[in-house]
Design a protein around this motif. Structure first.
Motif, PDB file in Angstrom:
ATOM      1  N   LYS A 103       0.853  -1.290   0.193  1.00  0.00           N
ATOM      2  CA  LYS A 103       0.096   0.134  -0.067  1.00  0.00           C
ATOM      3  C   LYS A 103       0.966   1.293   0.086  1.00  0.00           C
ATOM      4  N   ALA A 118      -6.693   9.527  -1.145  1.00  0.00           N
ATOM      5  CA  ALA A 118      -6.803  10.123   0.275  1.00  0.00           C
ATOM      6  C   ALA A 118      -5.364  10.666   0.597  1.00  0.00           C
ATOM      7  N   VAL A 141      -8.268   6.081   8.671  1.00  0.00           N
ATOM      8  CA  VAL A 141      -8.146   4.721   7.971  1.00  0.00           C
ATOM      9  C   VAL A 141      -6.662   4.082   8.233  1.00  0.00           C
ATOM     10  N   LYS A 143      -4.309   1.228   7.377  1.00  0.00           N
ATOM     11  CA  LYS A 143      -3.905   0.017   6.410  1.00  0.00           C
ATOM     12  C   LYS A 143      -2.675  -0.637   6.567  1.00  0.00           C
ATOM     13  N   VAL A 153      -7.463  -3.307   6.258  1.00  0.00           N
ATOM     14  CA  VAL A 153      -8.062  -1.818   6.253  1.00  0.00           C
ATOM     15  C   VAL A 153      -9.077  -1.803   7.553  1.00  0.00           C
ATOM     16  N   ILE A 155     -11.204   1.019   9.901  1.00  0.00           N
ATOM     17  CA  ILE A 155     -11.489   2.296   9.950  1.00  0.00           C
ATOM     18  C   ILE A 155     -11.901   2.776  11.393  1.00  0.00           C
ATOM     19  N   GLU A 185      -4.502   6.864   6.767  1.00  0.00           N
ATOM     20  CA  GLU A 185      -5.047   7.810   5.648  1.00  0.00           C
ATOM     21  C   GLU A 185      -6.265   8.763   6.109  1.00  0.00           C
ATOM     22  N   GLU A 186      -6.501   9.470   5.275  1.00  0.00           N
ATOM     23  CA  GLU A 186      -7.720  10.437   5.451  1.00  0.00           C
ATOM     24  C   GLU A 186      -8.977   9.473   5.047  1.00  0.00           C
ATOM     25  N   PHE A 187     -10.253   9.690   5.997  1.00  0.00           N
ATOM     26  CA  PHE A 187     -11.339   8.950   5.554  1.00  0.00           C
ATOM     27  C   PHE A 187     -12.211   9.602   4.539  1.00  0.00           C
ATOM     28  N   GLU A 192     -18.596   4.208  -3.600  1.00  0.00           N
ATOM     29  CA  GLU A 192     -17.421   3.475  -4.220  1.00  0.00           C
ATOM     30  C   GLU A 192     -17.902   2.863  -5.585  1.00  0.00           C
ATOM     31  N   LYS A 214     -19.209  -4.872   0.260  1.00  0.00           N
ATOM     32  CA  LYS A 214     -18.357  -5.436   0.833  1.00  0.00           C
ATOM     33  C   LYS A 214     -18.617  -5.872   2.532  1.00  0.00           C
ATOM     34  N   ASN A 224     -16.061  -6.040   7.261  1.00  0.00           N
ATOM     35  CA  ASN A 224     -15.697  -6.358   5.747  1.00  0.00           C
ATOM     36  C   ASN A 224     -15.497  -7.685   5.396  1.00  0.00           C
ATOM     37  N   MET A 273     -13.454   5.859  -5.352  1.00  0.00           N
ATOM     38  CA  MET A 273     -14.532   6.808  -4.450  1.00  0.00           C
ATOM     39  C   MET A 273     -14.749   7.913  -4.986  1.00  0.00           C
ATOM     40  N   GLU A 283      -7.684   2.216  -3.888  1.00  0.00           N
ATOM     41  CA  GLU A 283      -6.495   1.314  -4.083  1.00  0.00           C
ATOM     42  C   GLU A 283      -6.416   0.585  -5.572  1.00  0.00           C
TER      43      GLU A 283
HETATM   44  P1  AMP Z   1      -8.857  -1.209   0.162  1.00  0.00           P
HETATM   45  O1  AMP Z   1      -8.596  -2.635   0.494  1.00  0.00           O
HETATM   46  O2  AMP Z   1      -7.864  -0.187   0.235  1.00  0.00           O
HETATM   47  O3  AMP Z   1     -10.037  -1.156  -0.866  1.00  0.00           O
HETATM   48  O4  AMP Z   1      -9.770  -0.709   1.409  1.00  0.00           O
HETATM   49  C1  AMP Z   1     -10.829  -1.631   1.674  1.00  0.00           C
HETATM   50  C2  AMP Z   1     -12.227  -0.818   1.802  1.00  0.00           C
HETATM   51  O5  AMP Z   1     -11.996  -0.102   2.970  1.00  0.00           O
HETATM   52  C3  AMP Z   1     -12.718   0.004   0.529  1.00  0.00           C
HETATM   53  O6  AMP Z   1     -13.123  -0.690  -0.254  1.00  0.00           O
HETATM   54  C4  AMP Z   1     -13.473   1.019   1.359  1.00  0.00           C
HETATM   55  O7  AMP Z   1     -14.648   0.376   1.595  1.00  0.00           O
HETATM   56  C5  AMP Z   1     -12.818   1.178   2.538  1.00  0.00           C
HETATM   57  N1  AMP Z   1     -11.325   2.148   2.499  1.00  0.00           N
HETATM   58  C6  AMP Z   1     -10.369   2.183   2.027  1.00  0.00           C
HETATM   59  N2  AMP Z   1      -9.710   3.400   2.147  1.00  0.00           N
HETATM   60  C7  AMP Z   1     -10.652   4.211   2.522  1.00  0.00           C
HETATM   61  C8  AMP Z   1     -10.869   5.686   2.859  1.00  0.00           C
HETATM   62  N3  AMP Z   1      -9.550   6.377   2.725  1.00  0.00           N
HETATM   63  N4  AMP Z   1     -11.737   6.153   3.105  1.00  0.00           N
HETATM   64  C9  AMP Z   1     -12.852   5.425   3.319  1.00  0.00           C
HETATM   65  N5  AMP Z   1     -12.842   4.036   3.260  1.00  0.00           N
HETATM   66  C10 AMP Z   1     -12.005   3.644   2.835  1.00  0.00           C
END
Ligand code: AMP
Ligand code: GLY
Length: 416
Positions: A103, A118, A141, A143, A153, A155, A185-187, A192, A214, A224, A273, A283
């Motif tokens: 990441k 973000a 967030v 990760k 991930v 939150i 990371e910023e939310f 999506e 998800k 998730n 997003m 991502e």
């Molecule tokens: P990712 O594996 O990075 O796609 O993250 C898995 C899920 O977490 C995503 O599909 C989003 O629902 C949520 N997510 C990841 N990053 C963020 C973010 N910066 N802000 C809000 N939701 C996030």
């Protein structure tokens, strides 16, 4: 042509189902496969990370084309290994796979090439990371840097939660070494979308869009998961934002790949997003999505073997991709307890009772004593096409009711 597909989920079953429609596909193998893939392909008992054995199999059986399903094979270097031996393979080398494998790498890549994403900071030290929390407002967030089967991930709503999550990741190694380094990371607030793309070494060619669900329970409640349902196309895509996606995301990503000398031939799956401040990349994944594949491939009308060969040859263009106007919905039938602890080995009933136009892609299934039994958290993906989303949705739900195994559950609100 002899084709080897690597993986054992509904994604790989859908890939094989689509390949099998091509007159070019004379024989398909699947390693390791599941009960569903064994109907269309010959299952081979080799694990997805055992890339030395996969290569020997491909050489001994004169496989013409290998298609990689899961990220773990790609991050283990299967692309380099096969290409070094002159075996044709669909999927990036390590220098491309790292876009999903790290990441931190992918966030730095997005920053370097000005791809909207973000705001973030990366850490490899727990105390520094704890201080870093203060630079963001909540929710934030967290990760894990490395692969964590979609679960890395977190939150967090407040500082206490964030500190505990950091401890889990970095000290208690909840996701093993994947959490040695982390991203804060910023939310992002918004809607999506999943955009799967073919990358032919020179350009990124998007497929039709999809929307994944998800969370495990209705109304987006609970933990998730890998994905509990999906539909395509995703109505958030419109003529108004096509240009923004092309110029701000696809063109800049391709520029980044070329500038870094990454010869990427395979799938780039971009998690997006749609926010009030524009469309941002959540991502990158370097393989087909699951369950996205179960709704996107049934809408593809082109010869899938040709599309993949052209991607590898560098000649694929957007005109090679023909899509039906019909809409697709898939709902995942899962094992009670998923995504946490669940039991396996329960007989699955009703597979023959569904209507003919329903596609059932097997995820976690196995054949035991000639019976199809559950063998994973996500068990079956039930897909239908319809003239409208509502029609496709109704077909899926009318048919998923006919399926039974101990502990079966599924979301009732896919498309809502
Ligand atoms: P990712 O594996 O990075 O796609 O993250 C898995 C899920 O977490 C995503 O599909 C989003 O629902 C949520 N997510 C990841 N990053 C963020 C973010 N910066 N802000 C809000 N939701 C996030
Ligand atoms: N459905 C999300 C993924 O495949 O990562």
């Amino acid at each position: 042509m002899k084709i080897l597909v690597i993986g054992n989920g509904a994604r790989e079953h859908a890939i094989i189902w689509k390949l099998a429609q091509s007159p070019k596909a004379k024989k398909i193998f699947c390693a390791p496969g599941n009960a569903g893939t064994s109907i269309l392909a010959e299952n081979v008992n080799i694990g997805v990370e055992d890339i030395d054995k996969l290569l020997v199999f491909a050489q001994n059986n004169e496989i013409d084309l290998t298609i990689v399903g899961p990220e773990v094979s790609l991050v283990a270097g299967i692309g380099n290994k096969f290409r070094a031996c002159g075996k044709k393979i669909f999927g990036p080398n390590l220098d491309g796979a790292i876009l999903e494998g790290s990441k931190i790498y992918s966030k730095n890549f997005m920053k370097k090439y000005q791809i909207p994403t973000a705001a973030y900071r990366a850490y490899d030290d727990l105390e520094l990371a704890k201080n870093g929390i203060n630079e963001f407002s909540f929710p934030i967030v967290l990760k894990a840097d490395g692969l964590a089967a979609g679960k890395g991930v977190l939150i967090c709503e407040n500082k206490q939660q964030a500190e505990l999550a950091l401890m889990d990741l970095m000290k208690h190694q909840k996701f093993g070494s994947a959490g040695n380094q982390i991203v804060i990371e910023e939310f992002l607030e918004g809607t999506e979308a999943s955009l799967l793309c073919f990358v032919n070494g020179k350009s990124i060619i998007p497929m039709e869009s999809a929307r994944d669900y998800k969370r495990v329970f209705d109304n987006d409640e609970g933990l998730n998961t890998g994905g509990m349902g999906c539909f395509s196309p995703n109505s958030i895509f419109s003529d108004n934002n096509v240009n923004e996606i092309q110029t701000q995301i696809l063109d800049k990503t391709m520029n980044g790949l070329l500038s870094e000398n990454i010869d990427f031939r395979g799938i780039l799956f971009i998690g997006l997003m749609f926010t009030s401040l524009g469309i941002k990349v959540l991502e990158y994944n370097v393989r087909f999505g699951d369950p996205e594949t179960e709704v996107v491939l049934p809408r593809l009308e082109s010869d899938f073997v040709e599309v993949i060969e052209k991607t590898i040859d560098g000649t694929l263009t957007i005109n090679d991709l023909k899509w039906t106007d019909k809409m697709a919905v898939t709902v995942i039938a899962a094992s009670g307890g998923y995504p946490e602890k669940y039991e396996k080995g329960f007989e699955i009933f009703g597979l023959d009772a569904v209507n003919e136009d329903i596609m059932i892609f097997h995820a976690g299934t196995d054949l035991q004593n000639n019976k199809i039994v559950t063998n994973g958290g996500r068990v079956l993906a039930v897909t239908a096409l319809g003239d409208s989303l509502e029609q496709a949705r109704q077909k899926v739900y009318q048919n998923i009711e006919k399926l039974h195994f101990k502990g079966i559950f599924y979301r009732k609100d896919i498309t809502k």
